[in-house]
Enzyme design. Structure first.
Site, short mmCIF file in Angstrom:
data_model
loop_
_atom_site.label_atom_id
_atom_site.label_comp_id
_atom_site.label_asym_id
_atom_site.label_seq_id
_atom_site.Cartn_x
_atom_site.Cartn_y
_atom_site.Cartn_z
N PHE A 150 0.86 -1.50 -0.16
CA PHE A 150 -0.17 0.05 -0.33
C PHE A 150 1.13 1.58 0.25
CE2 PHE A 150 0.76 -0.46 4.49
CZ PHE A 150 1.51 0.84 5.10
N LYS A 174 -1.05 -7.58 -9.65
CA LYS A 174 -2.13 -7.04 -8.37
C LYS A 174 -1.69 -6.82 -7.15
CE LYS A 174 -3.00 -8.66 -4.36
NZ LYS A 174 -3.49 -7.74 -3.41
N GLU A 177 -4.79 -3.94 -2.48
CA GLU A 177 -6.34 -3.61 -2.21
C GLU A 177 -6.18 -2.59 -1.04
OE1 GLU A 177 -5.13 -6.44 0.95
OE2 GLU A 177 -4.89 -6.28 -0.46
N SER A 227 5.70 -6.76 3.89
CA SER A 227 5.89 -7.06 5.26
C SER A 227 6.50 -8.84 5.34
CB SER A 227 4.51 -7.02 6.37
OG SER A 227 4.05 -8.45 5.88
N CYS A 282 9.51 1.51 4.04
CA CYS A 282 10.25 0.90 4.43
C CYS A 282 11.53 0.74 4.22
CB CYS A 282 10.37 -1.08 3.18
SG CYS A 282 11.01 -0.65 1.97
N GLU A 382 8.81 -3.93 14.12
CA GLU A 382 9.22 -2.84 12.08
C GLU A 382 8.29 -1.63 12.87
OE1 GLU A 382 9.12 -2.45 7.87
OE2 GLU A 382 8.31 -3.91 8.87
#
Length: 498
Positions: A150, A174, A177, A227, A282, A382
């Site tokens: 995201f 993909k 969402e 993740s 990240c 994290e």
């Protein structure tokens, strides 16, 4: 009524027959702004079949023609740069400036893909044995899949499909969402650039759709960013089904501050690197390691951080926006409370942050801790929020040992005026991307993006990388030197700095 997003299958935007729809919400208001379908098994099968059929023709298209497609595409991306940034900001909550940066870093990869001809050259040696010549060729794999997160809905899809397609592969995207509108618009522009039907497909959904792609026999390669937990699942599942997989996962990035570094630049860089994009990077700096007397700057850091103000993406004075979801906010708040309970000193607490006019936003204010130890959850996990933890050590060697003990190895940085310290740090630190006086050392696309240790799982020769990378690791170093930098000090100095 929010519209249901279409899926791109076989060159056509199609309304899904899915019964399950995922709400896409504005993180600043919780308003539902779109609905994303969970692709059906039939739709996934149709997309893979279309990609496989298209590959047989696309691989035969001359590399110069594939490069020209990318030239047209990057031109369209630049024409629609601000439009893309507005869509991105609306669904992620990023400030408009940050959203524009997200789009631009993706455009740079599309530009790089336009140079694909020179990147796909093979090797040849004459007379490797008497009257025997040998040549190696770089050839496309087939149907590739990209699973994107995201936090960078423009940059990371553009990391993937332009290069894969320019190499002669076909691609199924993909996207996350949580913000699928930006990837859909990227695909629309790709079709407008002249991409043939079937070369790019876009499917929406969650884990079920990802798993169907991971096990599909006609999918040859998978690229993932996200993740650690999901990255491990993608890598294990994909490789178990004999696919090439590269999975970039989580991070715990340290910034090491030497006492000879310029204080004002250090603090300014720390603010942006820890709180920019609400810490949802990240490559964000979540640990500041103060060496020696530089620990005296922590109180000043707290004052400057307190002045940062989150806000809506249309607020030009906002330093950053909301977190992506209420669940993400609750996770950050949990870690803040855990840090307090474990004995860390909370110098700045953003857990009660509110923004006028947006009472339902996923807000977390800038948060700063001191006295954090490696045993605390605040350090081990994290955070993915605007939270910075400060640690103190006496020497550069202790700082390097601290960084190297971390299970993650995505990015790190050192701020110093000493060339000797910089040379030693970049050589000794066990992290894939190293910044010298650069807080977030994300390389341009013609360098490798190289996470180490628990930040990367994967096939190091994906997309034609040399086999030597099976046995070595690439480290990318980005450095900047201040105008008044003195000559380097110490036995490790090998470059005279000007």
């Amino acid at each position: 009524m929010p519209r249901t997003l279409p899926q791109l299958i076989d060159g056509q935007w199609q309304t899904s027959q899915a019964r399950e729809l995922i709400e896409v919400t504005d993180p600043a208001t919780q308003e539902v702004i779109a609905l994303a379908p969970k692709a059906t098994a039939e739709e996934i099968e149709a997309a893979v079949a279309s990609a496989q059929k298209a590959f047989l023709a696309w691989r035969e298209v001359p590399v110069s023609e594939r490069a020209r497609l990318m030239l047209r595409y990057q031109h369209l991306l630049k024409e629609h740069h601000d439009e893309l940034a507005e869509i991105l900001a609306a669904e992620t909550g990023k400030t408009f400036a940050d959203a524009k940066g997200d789009v631009w870093r993706g455009i740079e990869v599309a530009e790089h893909a336009a140079n694909i001809a020179s990147l796909m050259m093979g090797e040849t040696v004459e007379n490797v044995a008497r009257e025997i010549d040998t040549a190696s060729w770089i050839q496309p794999l087939g149907v590739c899949v990209g699973i994107t997160p995201f936090n960078f809905p423009a940059m990371i899809p553009l990391w993937m499909f332009p290069l894969a397609i320019a190499c002669g592969n076909t691609f199924i995207l993909k996207p996350s969402e949580q913000d699928p509108m930006t990837p859909n618009r990227l695909a629309e522009l790709f079709l407008e650039a002249g991409a043939p039907a079937g070369v790019l497909q876009v499917l929406h959904g969650g884990r079920e759709q990802v798993d169907a792609l991971l096990v599909h026999p006609q999918v040859r390669a998978v690229s993932f960013v996200g993740s650690v937990t999901v990255g491990q699942h993608v890598y294990r599942t994909g490789t178990q089904h004999l696919k090439r997989v590269q999975a970039f996962a989580g991070a715990k990035n340290h910034m090491v501050i030497m006492p000879d570094a310029p204080k004002d630049q250090v603090l300014s860089n720390l603010l942006g690197a820890s709180c920019g994009a609400a810490g949802q990077r990240c490559m964000a700096i979540s640990v500041a390691v103060f060496v020696g007397e530089s620990k005296q700057w922590i109180d000043e850091l707290a004052k400057q951080m307190a002045a940062l103000r989150p806000g809506h993406w249309q607020d030009s004075g906002a330093a950053y926006g909301p977190l992506i979801s209420p669940q993400a906010r609750q996770r950050v708040l949990r870690l803040i409370e855990q840090g307090k309970a474990e004995g860390a000193e909370c110098l700045l607490d953003g857990s009660q942050c509110t923004v006028e006019g947006y009472p339902n936003g996923n807000w977390v204010g800038p948060t700063l801790f001191r006295g954090v130890t490696t045993k605390m959850g605040l350090y081990r996990e994290e955070i993915f929020g605007p939270v910075l933890v400060c640690m103190q050590v006496d020497t550069l060697e202790e700082a390097i040992a601290l960084v190297n003990a971390s299970p993650y190895g995505n990015g790190t940085s050192l701020f110093t005026r000493s060339g000797g310290a910089a040379r030693h740090f970049q050589h000794a630190v066990e992290v894939g991307q190293v910044g010298i006086n650069v807080p977030i050392p994300v390389p341009l696309p013609f360098f490798s993006f190289t996470g180490w240790k628990g930040s990367f799982y994967g096939d190091l020769h994906a997309y034609g990388k040399q086999a030597v990378r099976f046995y070595t690791e690439t480290k990318t170093v980005t450095s900047r030197w201040f105008d008044d930098t003195p000559l380097g000090e110490g036995p490790n100095m090998t470059i005279q700095l000007k």
